[in-house]
Design a protein around this motif. Structure first.
Motif, short mmCIF file in Angstrom:
data_model
loop_
_atom_site.label_atom_id
_atom_site.label_comp_id
_atom_site.label_asym_id
_atom_site.label_seq_id
_atom_site.Cartn_x
_atom_site.Cartn_y
_atom_site.Cartn_z
N CYS A 12 0.80 -1.22 0.00
CA CYS A 12 0.00 0.00 0.00
C CYS A 12 0.84 1.28 0.00
N ASP A 15 2.54 3.92 -1.40
CA ASP A 15 2.67 4.47 -2.74
C ASP A 15 2.57 5.98 -2.69
N ASP A 54 7.15 10.87 -4.25
CA ASP A 54 8.01 10.05 -5.10
C ASP A 54 9.45 10.11 -4.60
N VAL A 63 9.43 4.59 -2.02
CA VAL A 63 8.15 4.93 -2.63
C VAL A 63 8.39 5.51 -4.02
N GLY A 64 7.76 4.92 -5.02
CA GLY A 64 7.92 5.45 -6.37
C GLY A 64 9.29 5.19 -6.94
#
Length: 226
Positions: free
Chosen positions: A18, A20, A81, A106-107
């Protein structure tokens, strides 16, 4: 302790999926909280108030972002990101505790962050064995691993800078949480204004890895394996 280990591993797996861009840290905490309720488990964090904490923790999950490396208090922050996110989670199932942590990007990943996480994971797999020092990271000695059982934190202390052949001998029946954590540029930390989150003094990023491990007559058993 196997059910507790399996549950903690499952929660971290769900959280990783999850995490993100645009997801709020409070959403991740709520997901973990809902999984605790669904399982009939108990949080080890929500009422946790040791001497170094400003107040009871109040959340069920530690979310440490970028220059935060330990005890990150979930707050209203949308993941961006390239963020380096460490997730630390402990819960009690039927009166027995397991504790584990992962770090994720993340990203879009940055190479230096991937190396930092890989080093923390290698150190965990090796039981430290000076992996962090060999990679050029300084090791903070204020926080390390610990015994796990009916409570989240117990004896013995498991230092991240231990020397081979010294300390408490491992014997069947002992359960410990091994948790190396490294900062990219320093071994100095400070406590954020929230009274919990530990950040690097120089703003460099941190990574954290942790498993709960049982010592058995057949060797180590990783209870929180994912």
């Amino acid at each position: 302790m196997r059910p507790a280990g399996r549950f903690v591993a499952d929660v971290l797996t769900a959280l990783r999926a999850c995490a993100d861009v645009g997801v709020n840290l409070l959403e991740l905490d709520e997901l973990a909280h809902q999984m605790i309720r669904d399982r009939g488990a108990e949080s080890c964090y929500i009422n946790y108030h040791p001497s170094f904490g400003a107040s009871p923790f109040g959340k069920v999950l530690c979310t440490s972002v970028n220059d935060a490396v330990l005890h990150g208090l979930p707050h209203d922050y949308d993941l961006r990101d390239g963020d380096l996110l460490s997730l630390d989670f402990a819960a009690s199932v039927n009166g027995w505790v397991s504790d584990s942590a992962i770090s994720v990007i993340v990203g879009s990943p940055r190479g230096q962050d991937q190396q930092l996480i890989a080093t923390a994971e290698a150190a965990l797999a090796a039981g430290i064995e000076r992996i962090g020092s060999q990679a050029g990271y300084k090791i903070n000695t204020e926080f390390g691993g610990h015994g796990v059982g009916r409570t989240m934190h117990g004896d013995p202390h498991v230092p991240n800078n231990g020397r081979r052949g010294r300390g408490l001998p491992l014997r069947p029946g002992l359960v410990i949480a091994i948790e190396p954590w490294f900062l990219a540029g320093t071994d100095k930390i400070y406590t954020d204004a929230d009274g919990w989150t530990l950040r690097s003094r120089d703003g460099s990023r941190g990574a954290h890895a942790e498993h709960t491990v049982a010592i058995t007559t057949d060797g180590p058993l990783v209870l929180t394996a994912r």
